[in-house]
Design a protein around this motif. Structure first.
Motif, PDB file in Angstrom:
ATOM      1  N   ASN A   7       0.824  -1.209   0.000  1.00  0.00           N
ATOM      2  CA  ASN A   7       0.000   0.000   0.000  1.00  0.00           C
ATOM      3  C   ASN A   7       0.854   1.252   0.000  1.00  0.00           C
ATOM      4  N   ARG A   8       1.925   1.252   0.814  1.00  0.00           N
ATOM      5  CA  ARG A   8       2.812   2.414   0.828  1.00  0.00           C
ATOM      6  C   ARG A   8       3.480   2.590  -0.528  1.00  0.00           C
ATOM      7  N   HIS A   9       3.925   1.481  -1.125  1.00  0.00           N
ATOM      8  CA  HIS A   9       4.575   1.557  -2.430  1.00  0.00           C
ATOM      9  C   HIS A   9       3.587   2.056  -3.473  1.00  0.00           C
ATOM     10  N   GLY A  10       2.376   1.544  -3.452  1.00  0.00           N
ATOM     11  CA  GLY A  10       1.338   1.989  -4.381  1.00  0.00           C
ATOM     12  C   GLY A  10       1.027   3.455  -4.193  1.00  0.00           C
ATOM     13  N   THR A  11       0.973   3.907  -2.953  1.00  0.00           N
ATOM     14  CA  THR A  11       0.691   5.312  -2.682  1.00  0.00           C
ATOM     15  C   THR A  11       1.804   6.194  -3.225  1.00  0.00           C
ATOM     16  N   GLY A  12       3.065   5.766  -3.054  1.00  0.00           N
ATOM     17  CA  GLY A  12       4.182   6.530  -3.602  1.00  0.00           C
ATOM     18  C   GLY A  12       4.097   6.610  -5.109  1.00  0.00           C
ATOM     19  N   HIS A  13       3.740   5.496  -5.729  1.00  0.00           N
ATOM     20  CA  HIS A  13       3.585   5.479  -7.182  1.00  0.00           C
ATOM     21  C   HIS A  13       2.438   6.393  -7.589  1.00  0.00           C
ATOM     22  N   ASP A  14       1.333   6.355  -6.869  1.00  0.00           N
ATOM     23  CA  ASP A  14       0.195   7.214  -7.182  1.00  0.00           C
ATOM     24  C   ASP A  14       0.586   8.679  -7.065  1.00  0.00           C
ATOM     25  N   ARG A  15       1.373   9.011  -6.061  1.00  0.00           N
ATOM     26  CA  ARG A  15       1.823  10.398  -5.901  1.00  0.00           C
ATOM     27  C   ARG A  15       2.678  10.831  -7.081  1.00  0.00           C
ATOM     28  N   GLN A  16       3.551   9.932  -7.543  1.00  0.00           N
ATOM     29  CA  GLN A  16       4.392  10.254  -8.698  1.00  0.00           C
ATOM     30  C   GLN A  16       3.510  10.434  -9.937  1.00  0.00           C
ATOM     31  N   LEU A  17       2.590   9.529 -10.148  1.00  0.00           N
ATOM     32  CA  LEU A  17       1.678   9.634 -11.283  1.00  0.00           C
ATOM     33  C   LEU A  17       0.866  10.921 -11.191  1.00  0.00           C
ATOM     34  N   ASP A  18       0.316  11.192 -10.018  1.00  0.00           N
ATOM     35  CA  ASP A  18      -0.481  12.412  -9.829  1.00  0.00           C
ATOM     36  C   ASP A  18       0.346  13.670 -10.072  1.00  0.00           C
ATOM     37  N   ALA A  19       1.596  13.669  -9.636  1.00  0.00           N
ATOM     38  CA  ALA A  19       2.457  14.837  -9.848  1.00  0.00           C
ATOM     39  C   ALA A  19       2.689  15.077 -11.338  1.00  0.00           C
ATOM     40  N   HIS A  20       2.976  14.017 -12.077  1.00  0.00           N
ATOM     41  CA  HIS A  20       3.208  14.165 -13.517  1.00  0.00           C
ATOM     42  C   HIS A  20       1.929  14.567 -14.240  1.00  0.00           C
ATOM     43  N   LEU A  21       0.811  13.965 -13.884  1.00  0.00           N
ATOM     44  CA  LEU A  21      -0.463  14.343 -14.503  1.00  0.00           C
ATOM     45  C   LEU A  21      -0.790  15.804 -14.223  1.00  0.00           C
ATOM     46  N   GLY A  22      -0.616  16.217 -12.987  1.00  0.00           N
ATOM     47  CA  GLY A  22      -0.877  17.609 -12.625  1.00  0.00           C
ATOM     48  C   GLY A  22       0.005  18.564 -13.404  1.00  0.00           C
ATOM     49  N   ALA A  23       1.269  18.193 -13.577  1.00  0.00           N
ATOM     50  CA  ALA A  23       2.196  19.045 -14.330  1.00  0.00           C
ATOM     51  C   ALA A  23       1.815  19.106 -15.803  1.00  0.00           C
ATOM     52  N   PHE A  24       1.443  17.970 -16.382  1.00  0.00           N
ATOM     53  CA  PHE A  24       0.981  17.981 -17.782  1.00  0.00           C
ATOM     54  C   PHE A  24      -0.255  18.864 -17.919  1.00  0.00           C
ATOM     55  N   ASN A  25      -1.238  18.649 -17.071  1.00  0.00           N
ATOM     56  CA  ASN A  25      -2.487  19.400 -17.184  1.00  0.00           C
ATOM     57  C   ASN A  25      -2.296  20.887 -16.930  1.00  0.00           C
ATOM     58  N   SER A  26      -1.408  21.226 -16.030  1.00  0.00           N
ATOM     59  CA  SER A  26      -1.091  22.631 -15.795  1.00  0.00           C
ATOM     60  C   SER A  26      -0.433  23.244 -17.039  1.00  0.00           C
ATOM     61  N   ALA A  27       0.470  22.493 -17.667  1.00  0.00           N
ATOM     62  CA  ALA A  27       1.125  22.976 -18.889  1.00  0.00           C
ATOM     63  C   ALA A  27       0.097  23.170 -20.000  1.00  0.00           C
ATOM     64  N   PHE A  28      -0.809  22.206 -20.159  1.00  0.00           N
ATOM     65  CA  PHE A  28      -1.855  22.350 -21.178  1.00  0.00           C
ATOM     66  C   PHE A  28      -2.669  23.620 -20.933  1.00  0.00           C
ATOM     67  N   ALA A  29      -3.072  23.823 -19.686  1.00  0.00           N
ATOM     68  CA  ALA A  29      -3.900  24.989 -19.345  1.00  0.00           C
ATOM     69  C   ALA A  29      -3.136  26.290 -19.574  1.00  0.00           C
ATOM     70  N   GLU A  30      -1.878  26.318 -19.149  1.00  0.00           N
ATOM     71  CA  GLU A  30      -1.077  27.541 -19.300  1.00  0.00           C
ATOM     72  C   GLU A  30      -0.900  27.920 -20.768  1.00  0.00           C
ATOM     73  N   LEU A  31      -0.855  26.915 -21.639  1.00  0.00           N
ATOM     74  CA  LEU A  31      -0.705  27.158 -23.073  1.00  0.00           C
ATOM     75  C   LEU A  31      -2.046  27.370 -23.781  1.00  0.00           C
ATOM     76  N   GLY A  32      -3.130  27.305 -23.021  1.00  0.00           N
ATOM     77  CA  GLY A  32      -4.453  27.506 -23.598  1.00  0.00           C
ATOM     78  C   GLY A  32      -4.969  26.306 -24.372  1.00  0.00           C
ATOM     79  N   LEU A  33      -4.381  25.146 -24.135  1.00  0.00           N
ATOM     80  CA  LEU A  33      -4.827  23.922 -24.800  1.00  0.00           C
ATOM     81  C   LEU A  33      -6.012  23.350 -24.026  1.00  0.00           C
ATOM     82  N   ARG A  34      -7.058  23.050 -24.734  1.00  0.00           N
ATOM     83  CA  ARG A  34      -8.298  22.643 -24.080  1.00  0.00           C
ATOM     84  C   ARG A  34      -8.432  21.133 -23.994  1.00  0.00           C
ATOM     85  N   PHE A  35      -7.404  20.490 -23.457  1.00  0.00           N
ATOM     86  CA  PHE A  35      -7.517  19.077 -23.158  1.00  0.00           C
ATOM     87  C   PHE A  35      -6.861  18.784 -21.828  1.00  0.00           C
TER      88      PHE A  35
END
Length: 129
Positions: A7-35
């Protein structure tokens, strides 16, 4: 590995995945990309080697109209520059694939793009452009 360690390992992986997803989505939004990407999108793109190629395949398959105004390299580099400013490095999908967290994925980019066009296959359509 004990249940609590898993569970701890899965949570760490989820945090890494969430961090990358958040960064991608923030980049899309900052560039005005609507996805927006979710975990399912990132896992569906996991068979494509490298973030630049994953972004390119996604844009070419779902937002080809952007290529009328911008080169694919320009879009990928702009997205990655903003993404990497928030979360340096790359999310490595092979870890997820090795753990059985993703579904069976096409082996090549061309095969992935072909599967994508089949109704009900691949990554779900996302709201936006």
């Amino acid at each position: 590995m004990s249940h609590s360690q898993a569970n701890r390992h899965g949570t760490g992986h989820d945090r890494q995945l969430d961090a990358h997803l958040g960064a991608f989505n923030s980049a899309f939004a900052e560039l005005g990309l609507r996805f927006r990407w979710d975990a399912q999108t990132l896992y569906a793109l996991a068979s494509i080697d490298g973030e630049h190629a994953r972004i390119a395949a996604y844009i070419e398959a779902h937002h080809p109209h952007l290529l009328n105004a911008y080169s694919i390299d320009f879009l990928c580099e702009a997205i990655l520059a903003l993404k990497r400013a928030q979360v340096p490095g790359e999310w490595f999908p092979e870890r997820a694939v090795q753990r059985g967290l993703s579904r069976e994925l096409p082996a090549t980019r061309a095969q992935w793009e072909e599967d994508w066009r089949e109704p009900g296959a691949g990554v779900p359509a996302l709201a936006g452009a």
